[in-house]
Design an enzyme around this catalytic site. Structure first.
Site, PDB file in Angstrom:
ATOM      1  N   SER A 131      -3.119  -4.661   1.645  1.00  0.00           N
ATOM      2  CA  SER A 131      -3.908  -3.712   2.188  1.00  0.00           C
ATOM      3  C   SER A 131      -4.508  -3.095   0.693  1.00  0.00           C
ATOM      4  O   SER A 131      -5.181  -4.806  -0.032  1.00  0.00           O
ATOM      5  CB  SER A 131      -3.225  -2.453   1.259  1.00  0.00           C
ATOM      6  OG  SER A 131      -3.596  -1.347   1.011  1.00  0.00           O
ATOM      7  N   TYR A 144       3.374   1.522  -5.464  1.00  0.00           N
ATOM      8  CA  TYR A 144       3.295   0.847  -4.015  1.00  0.00           C
ATOM      9  C   TYR A 144       1.731   0.328  -3.780  1.00  0.00           C
ATOM     10  O   TYR A 144       1.609  -1.002  -3.280  1.00  0.00           O
ATOM     11  CB  TYR A 144       1.901   1.947  -3.563  1.00  0.00           C
ATOM     12  CG  TYR A 144       1.571   1.953  -2.296  1.00  0.00           C
ATOM     13  CD1 TYR A 144       3.020   1.573  -0.904  1.00  0.00           C
ATOM     14  CD2 TYR A 144       0.251   1.873  -1.567  1.00  0.00           C
ATOM     15  CE1 TYR A 144       2.202   1.239   0.683  1.00  0.00           C
ATOM     16  CE2 TYR A 144      -0.045   1.624  -0.365  1.00  0.00           C
ATOM     17  CZ  TYR A 144       0.957   0.903   0.315  1.00  0.00           C
ATOM     18  OH  TYR A 144      -0.766   0.444   1.747  1.00  0.00           O
TER      19      TYR A 144
END
Length: 247
Positions: A131, A144
């Protein structure tokens, strides 16, 4: 001999789009995710798809997936969990541990098993779905963001280790993608989310080209470049305001 493609988190979103691309290119697709019904629905539209329901937060289940998949030519580590909140809260640990189990441990173990099979064979490809979060710390999404930074770092290192051995390792690093990920994690995706089909195609093509890192979209590339220029002391409050996932 057909190419066998193992895709984790394959029931919906990016995973389903990767499966459709692989099948359209004539490959044998192996689908794994937690929800058997979603997997069966996807398998119904893909001729010859194999289905392996599994909870990748359980290391024993990860090993079972690999054993049932048998020989794998392409691994797409797409499964991932998200979440936000105050790191200091003690009652969020179960969710956070599962996030680490899936985003870090399961992806690492499958990549290790895959490279152990691919390197002696002299061929194979791995795509790790990371990401843009891999470039910065994420206040109130600390675990995360850290898990995606780990996956990007791991991918870079494995790309170098595999170079010249017939195997490629690629990290796909998109910004927000229009999938059920944000709803599942109780997150706000933002106004500009990339279509899952576009991101999957860009990631697939980058993997097949043997690229180390793939960042979809001009805005994503610009944001990634900016993080190498701006000091962390300035980045942290900007990221915190942008995410707005406050406790």
């Amino acid at each position: 001999m057909s190419v066998r493609v193992l895709i984790t988190g394959a029931s919906r979103g990016l995973g389903a789009e990767f499966a459709r691309i692989a099948a359209a290119e004539g490959h044998r697709v192996i689908l794994t995710a937690r929800n058997r019904d979603d997997l069966d629905r996807l398998a119904a539209e893909i001729d010859g798809a194999e289905v392996i329901p599994a909870d990748l937060s359980d290391p024993a289940e990860v090993e079972r997936v690999w054993q049932e998949a048998r020989e794998v030519d392409i691994l797409i580590n797409n499964a991932g969990l998200g979440g936000s909140g105050d790191f200091a809260k003690p009652d969020t640990w179960d969710r956070e541990r599962h996030m680490l189990d899936v985003n870090v441990l399961a992806a690492t173990l499958l990549a290790k098993r895959a490279l152990g099979q691919m390197v002696p064979r002299g061929s194979g490809r791995i795509l790790n779905v990371a990401s843009l979060a891999a470039w910065v710390p994420g206040p109130n999404m600390a675990i995360y963001f850290a898990s995606k930074a780990y996956l990007r770092s791991l991918s870079d290192a494995l790309h170098h280790e595999a170079k010249g051995r017939g195997v490629t390792v690629t990290a796909l690093c998109p910004g927000p993608v229009d999938t059920a990920f944000f709803e599942a994690g109780g997150l706000r995706g933002g106004r500009r989310m990339l279509p899952a089909s576009d991101v999957a195609r860009i990631g697939w093509d980058g993997m097949m080209a043997g690229r180390r890192t793939v960042i979809p979209g001009a805005q994503g590339k610009l944001l990634a470049a900016a993080t190498s220029i701006l000091p962390r002391a300035l980045l942290l409050p900007i990221v915190a305001r942008t995410l707005n996932h406050r406790p």
